[in-house]
Design a protein around this motif. Structure first.
Motif, PDB file in Angstrom:
ATOM      1  N   ASP A  83       0.333  -1.485  -0.178  1.00  0.00           N
ATOM      2  CA  ASP A  83      -0.008  -0.340   0.162  1.00  0.00           C
ATOM      3  C   ASP A  83       0.864   1.550  -0.043  1.00  0.00           C
ATOM      4  N   GLU A 207      -3.942   3.360 -10.029  1.00  0.00           N
ATOM      5  CA  GLU A 207      -3.925   2.151 -10.001  1.00  0.00           C
ATOM      6  C   GLU A 207      -3.189   1.524  -8.148  1.00  0.00           C
ATOM      7  N   THR A 210      -5.123   2.756  -3.163  1.00  0.00           N
ATOM      8  CA  THR A 210      -6.256   2.620  -3.035  1.00  0.00           C
ATOM      9  C   THR A 210      -7.165   3.249  -2.282  1.00  0.00           C
ATOM     10  N   GLN A 240      -9.338  -5.657  -2.287  1.00  0.00           N
ATOM     11  CA  GLN A 240      -9.057  -3.434  -2.283  1.00  0.00           C
ATOM     12  C   GLN A 240      -9.265  -3.650  -3.784  1.00  0.00           C
ATOM     13  N   SER A 242      -8.838  -0.417  -6.545  1.00  0.00           N
ATOM     14  CA  SER A 242      -7.745   1.199  -6.154  1.00  0.00           C
ATOM     15  C   SER A 242      -9.209   2.590  -6.782  1.00  0.00           C
ATOM     16  N   ARG A 243      -7.672   3.090  -7.273  1.00  0.00           N
ATOM     17  CA  ARG A 243      -8.631   4.315  -7.938  1.00  0.00           C
ATOM     18  C   ARG A 243      -8.255   4.211  -9.778  1.00  0.00           C
ATOM     19  N   SER A 247     -10.359  -0.396 -12.096  1.00  0.00           N
ATOM     20  CA  SER A 247      -9.692  -0.883 -11.476  1.00  0.00           C
ATOM     21  C   SER A 247     -11.057  -2.101 -11.209  1.00  0.00           C
TER      22      SER A 247
END
Length: 297
Positions: A83, A207, A210, A240, A242-243, A247
């Protein structure tokens, strides 16, 4: 080595002072709220994390996030979870909060985090990431249960580096001790949403940032006596998102923590432990940590 000894002495002094104050508080200033939560909750860790039984109290969480097993007191702490917002410097710190107990089950906290990065080298201290939270500890059938929710405002450098503004989290933990045995099993679930700046200008790609994290953590404890217990947490079901535009919710690294719980008093719980990746048991990817939950008044 002299620095290590001084830091160890400091931690022992803090623990000793907290024991003295909280013992006096238990005798002189017991909660005016109806009932006694200890008649429902017997798990030492849940008791300590639920806070003091007094109406008003202080909660202090201390911890040392160390390096690898090969270099516990080194400057670097490998990010085994991958992370970008995770601090990769070894650190001593935690959080402090004021707590108000509405009744024996429900309480509210307001506090902030603090940290000393690289405590064995060129130290750098910070007070950051203020938060506000609510928690409820109670019993559902045979399950000792805690539920909490909080919002953290990102002011730490590791948060600023990725323009992380707030983290909203909720968790639910249920533990069952089997009657006639010293074995307790259970699990916790958690959900965290990460809120960033509109268009952060950072070196990390979207990417790798989180946006949503969901976890399910089976747990096992074996109580040796009133003071010591074995504890392990299986972080095998973490997901998780991602942005990144395309994703999806992906399974994160599978890890496990193993440690010894030490119930110093009802309001002081210490937990030395290690975390390692389930599919990569290299010593240089195994982190060492020790944490302490201390409640005063």
């Amino acid at each position: 080595m002299r620095t290590i000894v001084k830091s160890s002495k400091l931690l022992m002094l803090i623990l000793a002072a907290a024991m003295t104050v909280q013992t006096h508080a238990q005798e002189e200033a017991k909660s005016k709220k109806d009932g006694d939560i200890d008649s429902e909750i017997t798990n030492a860790r849940l008791r300590a994390q639920s806070g003091s039984k007094s109406d008003y109290s202080l909660s202090l969480s201390l911890g040392y996030n160390g390096g690898t097993l090969d270099d516990i007191f080194g400057e670097e702490r490998p990010d085994i979870y991958g992370d970008p917002e995770t601090e990769t410097k070894t650190s001593f710190g935690g959080s402090f909060a004021g707590r108000y107990r509405f009744n024996k089950n429900d309480s509210m906290t307001v506090g902030a985090g603090f940290s000393v990065l690289n405590p064995w080298g060129h130290s750098e201290g910070n007070v950051d990431n203020p938060y506000i939270g609510y928690s409820r500890i109670y019993k559902i059938g045979d399950f000792q249960t805690s539920t909490s929710a909080d919002i953290t405002f990102g002011t730490a450098e590791s948060y600023k580096a990725v323009d992380l503004k707030q983290v909203v989290s909720a968790s639910h933990n249920m533990m069952k001790r089997f009657e006639g045995t010293n074995l307790t099993v259970g699990a916790s679930v958690s959900l965290s949403a990460y809120f960033y700046g509109s268009e952060p200008e950072v070196a990390v790609s979207k990417e790798a940032m989180t946006e949503l994290a969901v976890g399910f953590y089976p747990q096992l404890e074996y109580v040796f006596n009133d003071t010591f217990s074995f504890r392990t947490v299986f972080g095998y079901f973490n997901y998780q998102k991602s942005r990144g535009e395309d994703s999806k919710l992906l399974r994160a690294y599978e890890y496990q923590s193993v440690g010894v719980g030490i119930s110093v008093t009802r309001d002081i719980y210490v937990y030395p432990n290690i975390q390692f990746l389930a599919d990569d048991l290299d010593a240089d990817k195994t982190n060492f940590a020790i944490s302490a939950d201390i409640n005063i008044l």
